[in-house]
Design a protein around this motif. Structure first.
Motif, PDB file in Angstrom:
ATOM      1  N   ILE A 122      12.241 -26.053   6.424  1.00 39.36           N
ATOM      2  CA  ILE A 122      11.780 -24.991   5.545  1.00 39.36           C
ATOM      3  C   ILE A 122      12.577 -23.725   5.830  1.00 39.36           C
ATOM      4  CG2 ILE A 122       9.849 -23.464   5.001  1.00 39.36           C
ATOM      5  CD1 ILE A 122       9.492 -26.131   3.750  1.00 39.36           C
ATOM      6  N   LEU A 123      12.987 -23.028   4.775  1.00 34.86           N
ATOM      7  CA  LEU A 123      13.650 -21.738   4.890  1.00 34.86           C
ATOM      8  C   LEU A 123      12.675 -20.659   4.438  1.00 34.86           C
ATOM      9  CD1 LEU A 123      16.131 -19.907   5.319  1.00 34.86           C
ATOM     10  CD2 LEU A 123      16.774 -20.382   2.946  1.00 34.86           C
ATOM     11  N   ARG A 124      12.318 -19.758   5.343  1.00 38.76           N
ATOM     12  CA  ARG A 124      11.436 -18.639   5.041  1.00 38.76           C
ATOM     13  C   ARG A 124      12.278 -17.389   4.800  1.00 38.76           C
ATOM     14  NH1 ARG A 124       5.799 -18.835   7.035  1.00 38.76           N
ATOM     15  NH2 ARG A 124       5.307 -21.007   7.544  1.00 38.76           N
ATOM     16  N   ILE A 125      12.222 -16.895   3.583  1.00 39.38           N
ATOM     17  CA  ILE A 125      12.989 -15.715   3.189  1.00 39.38           C
ATOM     18  C   ILE A 125      12.040 -14.524   3.144  1.00 39.38           C
ATOM     19  CG2 ILE A 125      14.426 -14.685   1.396  1.00 39.38           C
ATOM     20  CD1 ILE A 125      15.161 -17.516   0.517  1.00 39.38           C
ATOM     21  N   SER A 126      12.368 -13.496   3.888  1.00 38.44           N
ATOM     22  CA  SER A 126      11.548 -12.284   3.936  1.00 38.44           C
ATOM     23  C   SER A 126      12.388 -11.087   3.494  1.00 38.44           C
ATOM     24  CB  SER A 126      11.011 -12.055   5.356  1.00 38.44           C
ATOM     25  OG  SER A 126      10.385 -10.794   5.456  1.00 38.44           O
ATOM     26  N   ILE A 127      11.904 -10.401   2.456  1.00 35.21           N
ATOM     27  CA  ILE A 127      12.577  -9.210   1.945  1.00 35.21           C
ATOM     28  C   ILE A 127      11.554  -8.085   1.963  1.00 35.21           C
ATOM     29  CG2 ILE A 127      13.893  -8.188   0.065  1.00 35.21           C
ATOM     30  CD1 ILE A 127      14.521 -10.986  -0.915  1.00 35.21           C
ATOM     31  N   GLN A 128      11.855  -7.034   2.682  1.00 37.75           N
ATOM     32  CA  GLN A 128      10.909  -5.934   2.856  1.00 37.75           C
ATOM     33  C   GLN A 128      11.253  -4.775   1.923  1.00 37.75           C
ATOM     34  OE1 GLN A 128       9.894  -4.821   6.924  1.00 37.75           O
ATOM     35  NE2 GLN A 128       9.942  -2.670   6.356  1.00 37.75           N
ATOM     36  N   SER A 129      10.232  -4.275   1.221  1.00 33.59           N
ATOM     37  CA  SER A 129      10.321  -3.101   0.349  1.00 33.59           C
ATOM     38  C   SER A 129      11.440  -3.239  -0.671  1.00 33.59           C
ATOM     39  CB  SER A 129      10.510  -1.830   1.181  1.00 33.59           C
ATOM     40  OG  SER A 129       9.395  -1.592   1.996  1.00 33.59           O
ATOM     41  N   LEU A 130      11.441  -4.347  -1.385  1.00 35.93           N
ATOM     42  CA  LEU A 130      12.416  -4.542  -2.447  1.00 35.93           C
ATOM     43  C   LEU A 130      12.072  -3.630  -3.621  1.00 35.93           C
ATOM     44  CD1 LEU A 130      14.850  -6.253  -3.450  1.00 35.93           C
ATOM     45  CD2 LEU A 130      13.181  -7.773  -4.504  1.00 35.93           C
ATOM     46  N   GLY A 131      13.023  -2.842  -4.059  1.00 37.15           N
ATOM     47  CA  GLY A 131      12.790  -1.896  -5.140  1.00 37.15           C
ATOM     48  C   GLY A 131      12.388  -0.513  -4.676  1.00 37.15           C
ATOM     49  N   SER A 132      12.526  -0.242  -3.390  1.00 43.80           N
ATOM     50  CA  SER A 132      12.242   1.089  -2.860  1.00 43.80           C
ATOM     51  C   SER A 132      13.311   2.069  -3.346  1.00 43.80           C
ATOM     52  CB  SER A 132      12.201   1.047  -1.334  1.00 43.80           C
ATOM     53  OG  SER A 132      13.466   0.701  -0.800  1.00 43.80           O
ATOM     54  N   ASP A 141       0.841  -1.180   0.000  1.00 47.02           N
ATOM     55  CA  ASP A 141       0.000   0.000   0.000  1.00 47.02           C
ATOM     56  C   ASP A 141       0.883   1.238   0.000  1.00 47.02           C
ATOM     57  OD1 ASP A 141      -0.169   0.659   3.357  1.00 47.02           O
ATOM     58  OD2 ASP A 141       0.425  -1.320   2.682  1.00 47.02           O
ATOM     59  N   VAL A 142       0.281   2.401  -0.109  1.00 47.35           N
ATOM     60  CA  VAL A 142       1.057   3.636  -0.262  1.00 47.35           C
ATOM     61  C   VAL A 142       1.970   3.877   0.937  1.00 47.35           C
ATOM     62  CG1 VAL A 142       0.899   6.134  -0.547  1.00 47.35           C
ATOM     63  CG2 VAL A 142      -0.712   4.647  -1.739  1.00 47.35           C
ATOM     64  N   LEU A 143       1.461   3.652   2.122  1.00 49.32           N
ATOM     65  CA  LEU A 143       2.266   3.873   3.329  1.00 49.32           C
ATOM     66  C   LEU A 143       3.068   2.640   3.743  1.00 49.32           C
ATOM     67  CD1 LEU A 143      -0.320   5.901   5.466  1.00 49.32           C
ATOM     68  CD2 LEU A 143       1.488   6.774   3.978  1.00 49.32           C
ATOM     69  N   GLY A 144       2.740   1.492   3.220  1.00 46.43           N
ATOM     70  CA  GLY A 144       3.475   0.273   3.534  1.00 46.43           C
ATOM     71  C   GLY A 144       3.181  -0.325   4.897  1.00 46.43           C
ATOM     72  N   ASN A 145       2.125   0.130   5.588  1.00 44.35           N
ATOM     73  CA  ASN A 145       1.843  -0.371   6.932  1.00 44.35           C
ATOM     74  C   ASN A 145       1.285  -1.788   6.913  1.00 44.35           C
ATOM     75  OD1 ASN A 145       2.640   2.111   8.036  1.00 44.35           O
ATOM     76  ND2 ASN A 145       0.592   2.974   7.815  1.00 44.35           N
ATOM     77  N   TYR A 146       0.366  -2.066   6.005  1.00 41.50           N
ATOM     78  CA  TYR A 146      -0.294  -3.368   6.006  1.00 41.50           C
ATOM     79  C   TYR A 146       0.611  -4.460   5.447  1.00 41.50           C
ATOM     80  CZ  TYR A 146      -4.360  -0.406   6.835  1.00 41.50           C
ATOM     81  OH  TYR A 146      -5.231   0.523   7.360  1.00 41.50           O
ATOM     82  N   SER A 147       1.487  -4.116   4.510  1.00 43.09           N
ATOM     83  CA  SER A 147       2.423  -5.112   4.001  1.00 43.09           C
ATOM     84  C   SER A 147       3.414  -5.539   5.086  1.00 43.09           C
ATOM     85  CB  SER A 147       3.178  -4.551   2.790  1.00 43.09           C
ATOM     86  OG  SER A 147       3.897  -3.376   3.138  1.00 43.09           O
ATOM     87  N   ARG A 148       3.795  -4.630   5.971  1.00 42.35           N
ATOM     88  CA  ARG A 148       4.677  -4.999   7.088  1.00 42.35           C
ATOM     89  C   ARG A 148       3.988  -5.976   8.028  1.00 42.35           C
ATOM     90  NH1 ARG A 148       5.590   0.711   6.908  1.00 42.35           N
ATOM     91  NH2 ARG A 148       7.658   1.235   6.086  1.00 42.35           N
ATOM     92  N   ILE A 149       2.690  -5.812   8.194  1.00 40.15           N
ATOM     93  CA  ILE A 149       1.950  -6.731   9.065  1.00 40.15           C
ATOM     94  C   ILE A 149       1.931  -8.131   8.470  1.00 40.15           C
ATOM     95  CG2 ILE A 149      -0.333  -7.223  10.013  1.00 40.15           C
ATOM     96  CD1 ILE A 149      -0.766  -4.241  10.278  1.00 40.15           C
ATOM     97  N   LEU A 150       1.757  -8.245   7.165  1.00 39.34           N
ATOM     98  CA  LEU A 150       1.780  -9.560   6.528  1.00 39.34           C
ATOM     99  C   LEU A 150       3.144 -10.223   6.674  1.00 39.34           C
ATOM    100  CD1 LEU A 150      -0.258  -8.972   3.232  1.00 39.34           C
ATOM    101  CD2 LEU A 150      -1.032  -9.955   5.397  1.00 39.34           C
ATOM    102  N   ILE A 151       4.216  -9.444   6.594  1.00 38.48           N
ATOM    103  CA  ILE A 151       5.561  -9.998   6.776  1.00 38.48           C
ATOM    104  C   ILE A 151       5.737 -10.506   8.202  1.00 38.48           C
ATOM    105  CG2 ILE A 151       8.001  -9.362   6.892  1.00 38.48           C
ATOM    106  CD1 ILE A 151       7.628  -7.623   4.475  1.00 38.48           C
ATOM    107  N   LYS A 152       5.216  -9.776   9.173  1.00 39.16           N
ATOM    108  CA  LYS A 152       5.321 -10.215  10.569  1.00 39.16           C
ATOM    109  C   LYS A 152       4.548 -11.506  10.802  1.00 39.16           C
ATOM    110  CE  LYS A 152       5.982  -5.510  12.319  1.00 39.16           C
ATOM    111  NZ  LYS A 152       5.409  -4.412  13.148  1.00 39.16           N
ATOM    112  N   TYR A 153       3.392 -11.632  10.186  1.00 40.12           N
ATOM    113  CA  TYR A 153       2.646 -12.893  10.267  1.00 40.12           C
ATOM    114  C   TYR A 153       3.459 -14.034   9.666  1.00 40.12           C
ATOM    115  CZ  TYR A 153      -2.012 -11.435  11.897  1.00 40.12           C
ATOM    116  OH  TYR A 153      -3.077 -11.008  12.658  1.00 40.12           O
ATOM    117  N   PHE A 154       4.063 -13.797   8.511  1.00 41.85           N
ATOM    118  CA  PHE A 154       4.843 -14.823   7.829  1.00 41.85           C
ATOM    119  C   PHE A 154       6.015 -15.287   8.686  1.00 41.85           C
ATOM    120  CE2 PHE A 154       8.399 -15.823   4.925  1.00 41.85           C
ATOM    121  CZ  PHE A 154       7.835 -16.885   4.233  1.00 41.85           C
TER     122      PHE A 154
END
Length: 371
Positions: free
Chosen positions: A203-213, A52-65
């Motif tokens: 399992i390896l969980r790879i999390s990358i936040q705001s790739l392409g910022s 989303d524009v502010l990136g708040n909800y995408s961070r929440i999904l990453i925390k769940y993951f």
């Protein structure tokens, strides 16, 4: 003819996974998200979240993951160039045994109940929420965080790209992409994530936040300016990462600020290079935020791509009209239902009245109509 069922050795089953089409699936941590994408995220795949524009909800999904990985004792690889990855791991939601209830109780007396037509009373109630009755995945409480002792016992690997300074490399304008790919490949090459037939696989969980910022924009050394055409690096990184992860026990969960891309074809090429992709459209700052029609939601949730791994038939979501809401304790994805119009307005009354033409069209009059 009798049907044949392939037996699976229980010793080779990885904790926190389920087999579908002979492929391990993991939970994203959000049960409603698992439901709309086909039961989870397949191993060896790339999952993209358009922020989303502010990136708040995408961070929440990453925390769940990541929180789901901590509960299932999966290995975690956390990378970010915008903030310290060690700060992300400190705010993971705590698991709970049952769905948290932060709804306001509604009145149940006969006076406050909505009066509807008798012909609709026997109809079953439409299911708005997803995944509430599933046994795969865990429930989490956003109001509380996982303690530090549990985090220490987790197999963690941090990649703080903001502190790295590397010289120019061939293939990428921004060397951060090359550094991130090299770190991921070193971990994926371990036997624990390579071979699925061993007892100690995981399992390896790879999390990358705001790739392409904007941090990932390449710097022109000659003119000492930032080049805006950095979509080539992003697409090349996605293709390379997809090759590295395929046929492994690794899953990449990446958030991308697609609203910042100036070139329209960048998003199309990005979706072509990944396996699954969703998009978050927040109401914050838009006219829909104050619209009473969307008062129960915080934004729309779009499914932009679903692939069919090890299958010729892709999964069909139960609905494409999806919305999300963020409560104090949980994040939910539901079917978008518009509220009914309960009051008789002047517009409704005018619609019920048969419209008559203001001019005489060929001698037509309302009284000439016979029934």
């Amino acid at each position: 003819m009798s049907s044949f069922h392939k037996t699976v050795d229980s010793r080779l089953t990885i904790k926190g996974t389920k087999l579908k089409n002979n492929l391990p699936y993991i939970s994203s941590g959000v049960l409603s998200l698992d439901h709309v994408i086909g039961g989870g995220i397949p191993a060896g795949s790339l999952f993209i979240v358009e922020e989303d524009v502010l990136g708040n909800y995408s961070r929440i999904l990453i925390k769940y993951f990541l929180a789901e990985g901590v509960v299932c004792k999966h290995a975690l690889f956390i990378a970010s160039a915008d903030e310290n990855p060690e700060e992300i791991i400190k705010e993971l939601p705590i698991p709970c045994s049952a769905p948290v209830d932060d709804e306001i109780s509604l009145p149940t007396n006969e006076v406050d109940k909505m009066k509807i037509a008798w012909r609709y009373e026997g109809l079953s109630q439409v299911e708005s929420s997803f995944g509430s009755n599933t046994n795969f995945g865990h429930h989490f409480d956003l109001s509380k965080h996982i303690d530090g002792e549990t985090i220490k016992n987790t197999d963690l690997t941090f990649c703080n790209l903001s502190k790295l300074q590397e010289k120019e490399v061939k293939g990428f304008k921004n060397p951060l992409y090359h550094t991130l790919l090299a770190n991921i490949k070193n971990i994926v090459d371990k036997d624990t994530f390579k071979n699925r037939k061993t007892v100690n696989n995981n399992i390896l969980r790879i999390s990358i936040q705001s790739l392409g910022s904007p941090v990932w924009m390449a710097m022109d050394s000659e003119n000492d300016t930032v080049t805006s055409n950095y979509g080539q690096d992003l697409i090349k990184f996605m293709y390379s990462l997809r090759v590295i992860l395929r046929d492994t026990n690794a899953v990449a969960f990446i958030s991308v600020p697609s609203h910042l891309f100036e070139e329209e074809h960048t998003v199309k090429r990005l979706l072509y290079s990944v396996d699954n992709a969703v998009k978050i459209e927040s109401f914050a700052g838009s006219s829909r935020e104050t619209n009473p029609v969307y008062k129960d939601y915080h934004g729309l949730f779009h499914i932009t791509k679903l692939s069919a791994l090890y299958s010729m038939v892709p999964f069909v979501p139960p609905s494409l009209d999806l919305a999300f809401k963020l409560k104090r304790k949980r994040f939910l994805i539901e079917k978008l239902h518009l509220p009914p119009e309960l009051e008789e307005t002047s517009e409704r009354e005018q619609d019920d009245i048969t419209a008559t033409p203001s001019v005489n069209c060929g001698g037509f009059k309302k009284k000439d109509i016979d029934f």
